[in-house]
Design an enzyme around this catalytic site. Structure first.
Site, mmCIF file in Angstrom:
data_model
loop_
_atom_site.group_PDB
_atom_site.id
_atom_site.type_symbol
_atom_site.label_atom_id
_atom_site.label_comp_id
_atom_site.label_asym_id
_atom_site.label_seq_id
_atom_site.Cartn_x
_atom_site.Cartn_y
_atom_site.Cartn_z
ATOM 1 C CG HIS A 215 37.299 39.932 34.222
ATOM 2 N ND1 HIS A 215 37.348 41.324 34.895
ATOM 3 C CD2 HIS A 215 38.176 40.307 33.470
ATOM 4 C CE1 HIS A 215 38.086 42.263 34.436
ATOM 5 N NE2 HIS A 215 38.625 41.749 33.490
ATOM 6 C CG HIS B 88 46.464 30.793 36.106
ATOM 7 N ND1 HIS B 88 47.317 31.852 36.189
ATOM 8 C CD2 HIS B 88 47.133 29.825 36.700
ATOM 9 C CE1 HIS B 88 48.452 31.330 36.713
ATOM 10 N NE2 HIS B 88 48.588 30.096 37.033
ATOM 11 N N GLY B 89 45.070 28.781 33.107
ATOM 12 C CA GLY B 89 45.706 27.731 32.498
ATOM 13 C C GLY B 89 45.611 28.084 30.962
ATOM 14 N N GLY C 227 54.882 42.484 42.344
ATOM 15 C CA GLY C 227 53.574 42.482 42.995
ATOM 16 C C GLY C 227 53.918 42.825 44.646
ATOM 17 N NE ARG D 30 39.911 39.946 36.756
ATOM 18 C CZ ARG D 30 40.590 39.612 35.954
ATOM 19 N NH1 ARG D 30 41.176 38.258 35.961
ATOM 20 N NH2 ARG D 30 41.002 40.420 35.002
ATOM 21 C CG ASP E 104 46.372 31.429 44.421
ATOM 22 O OD1 ASP E 104 45.445 32.398 44.127
ATOM 23 O OD2 ASP E 104 47.574 31.409 43.984
ATOM 24 N N GLY F 5 47.461 30.454 40.901
ATOM 25 C CA GLY F 5 48.736 31.000 40.916
ATOM 26 C C GLY F 5 50.065 30.141 41.749
#
Length: 580
Positions: A220, A408-409, A490, A545, A558, A560
């Site tokens: 990735h 992510h964005g 999670g 990851r 981070d 998130g």
């Protein structure tokens, strides 16, 4: 960045469209889900179905292994991002011939979440699902913690073996056992010489300085576990083989299957240079190559580099690796296997829900005379959240790219943006607005943040559903329900370098400040969210990851936690603006 691209947001859909047209003799698009590719030979009555799925950008993986005696259906995700649970569930339905379905996929947080949810979604329809999770990447975790290793090119051998066993008429348990044996027999390592670029980001996730290479690179675009000076091809091949064989500990005389894959921009002749040296090294170790596969089998957009996978063979695996198969990504001319049954029409499907209904505590009605926010027609709060997330699209992806895959964005902006478009101009309640946002995140975005934030907003919607207004106590119930939704999906705890490091202190700060008034509690929540976000800079990632980077994950925010902070601070600001 010069690419053959129209709109980056349409790249995956256009890739699938072109792929299906180019390989129409082998594959077809699922009529009920454009993000599912199905083999022309599936489903077969009485045969175990084989399903996989993953992010796009790895072509020919994952769609390229759809065909005869290989994978029956593939769920397609965004670039480097897990498919949605709905797509996995539809792929399972498309592959089902009545004998169960084996879902064979890689060890990534988003895939684990969405496959689990998909299995729950098809269970009421009587479809039995068995799973095997690939974890062949040696550098991503020590052997003593092999369950934490990510799946890389060894997944291809897992699909080959599982597909062959299913073609021979194996039961679901037998197919699962064969695929698991293949995974257990695989070891892989990757070396990167140049990074890749997500089209929507426009620049690489990280840099590989000239004259250096990243050992232990991820598919990735994740940085490697160590940086070394660039070596000759033979020296690189020797290093890769040493890493794999040291972990494998194979006795002399073992026969192996070998796969050397480019990462997207590596000339194939260089792959053969590597393989030449690798086979010499295997022979010196007393190992014999039964089959070799060299080419672009599992890529990473335009990354320069290569991966090596070695699978130890016993009599069963040797027989199964030789079973003939045909797909756009791999064709083996070997022993023939008659189909178990005739190709059957896809079974009638039940409507798929985004997830099971949750028993969420309801927010209390606003107390008489207490400052409260009216919830009828409050869906613009969701539009305001979307505006903030979309405005921070580049920033979130840049943060994610430092220790992750940089999407992510992109995915957050796409999900929140689509939800905002669907509620724009409508006078919806806050619960209805949250429900739209949840549905989009879980059905269309995927990855790990799709279900995490999807369940967060689903729980928040359930908490305030039917309420005319909420005061500080009601707001507390709502955000606590949202936190419970995240935690139900999670396993993160405070200190793991995730969004939990922002969410938990923010909720605690709000609850601790309620007696000072609604507005003061909202302000305390925002300050705690920012402090929680900032605390992740000094943490080492323990999940996802980034956890494979160890100490290299320290020193950056981070992603998130950063997006969670944006959401909580804007949510608080939206309520504060509406207080009387």
């Amino acid at each position: 960045m010069q690419r053959f691209i129209n709109n980056p947001d349409d790249l995956v859909d256009e890739t699938v469209a072109g792929f299906v047209k180019a390989h129409g003799a082998l594959v077809r698009k699922d009529p009920l889900n454009a993000r599912v590719v199905v083999s022309r030979f599936a489903p077969q009555e009485g045969k175990v179905g084989i399903v996989t799925g993953g992010g796009s950008g790895h072509e020919p993986a994952f769609i390229g292994y759809t065909g005869r005696n290989l994978v029956d259906a593939v769920a397609v995700g965004e670039l480097f991002s897990s498919p949605t649970a709905k797509s996995f569930a539809d792929a399972i339905r498309a592959a089902d011939g009545g004998a169960g379905v084996a879902v064979l996929y890689g060890n990534y947080a988003g895939d684990n979440m969405n496959v689990r949810m998909a299995s729950e979604m098809v269970s009421p329809e009587g479809i039995e699902v068995a799973t095997v999770v690939a974890n062949d990447d040696v550098c991503s975790a020590p052997l003593s913690e092999r369950e934490k290793r990510r799946g890389v090119a060894g997944e291809i051998f897992m699909w080959k073996i599982g597909g062959a066993r299913a073609a021979q008429g194996g039961s679901l348990a037998e197919v699962q056992a064969a695929a698991q044996k293949a995974v257990d027999a695989c070891r892989s390592v990757g070396v990167g010489l140049g990074p890749c670029t997500l089209p929507a980001v426009g620049h690489p996730n990280f840099d590989i300085e000239p004259g250096t290479m990243e050992v232990g690179i991820g598919h990735h675009g994740e940085p490697g576990t160590r940086i070394e000076p660039l070596k000759t091809a033979d020296e690189v091949a020797d290093d890769m083989l040493e890493i794999v064989l040291d972990d494998h500990q194979l006795p002399e005389g073992t026969e192996v299957a070998v796969l050397v894959s480019g990462l997207g921009a590596t000339p194939v002749n260089e792959l053969y240079v590597l393989y030449d040296r690798i086979e010499v090294g295997l022979e010196k170790a007393g190992l014999r190559v039964h089959r070799a596969f060299v080419g672009d089998y599992f890529t990473s957009l335009e990354m320069v580099g290569a991966t090596l996978t070695v699978m130890a063979l016993d009599a069963e695996l040797k027989e199964l690796i030789d079973v003939e198969c045909a797909s756009p990504g791999m064709t083996v001319i070997g022993t023939t296997t008659q189909p178990v049954g005739t190709v059957a029409a896809p079974r009638q499907r039940a409507a798929a829900a985004s997830g099971a209904t949750r028993d969420v505590p309801r927010a209390p009605e606003a107390a008489e005379g207490a400052p409260a926010v009216q919830l009828a027609g409050a869906s613009p709060i969701v539009e305001e959240l979307a505006e903030v997330v979309v405005a921070n699209k580049a920033r979130l992806s840049e943060i994610d790219g430092l220790i992750g895959d940089g999407d992510h964005g992109i995915n957050m902006a796409k999900g929140f943006g689509r939800a905002a478009e669907r509620i724009k101009g409508q006078s919806l309640s806050l619960a209805e607005g949250f429900s739209v946002l949840s549905d989009v995140l879980m059905s269309e975005i995927g990855g790990s943040m799709g279900p995490l934030y999807g369940f967060m907003f689903q729980n928040m919607a359930l908490a305030v559903e039917g309420r005319k207004a909420i005061d500080a106590d009601g707001f507390s119930a709502m955000i606590n329900a949202g936190l419970a939704g995240v935690r139900s999906t999670g396993s993160a705890e405070v200190g793991d370098k995730t969004l939990i490091d922002c969410f938990v202190p923010a909720v605690e700060a709000f609850d601790a400040s309620r007696e000072q008034g609604f507005a003061a509690a909202l302000d305390a929540m925002a300050k705690a969210a920012e402090e929680g976000r900032d605390s992740t800079v000094d943490l080492v990632a323990k999940l996802g990851r980034a956890s494979r980077l160890g100490e290299r994950s320290r020193g950056v925010l981070d992603a998130g936690a950063t997006s969670c902070c944006l959401i909580l601070t804007e949510l608080g600001a939206g309520f504060a603006r509406r207080l009387p």
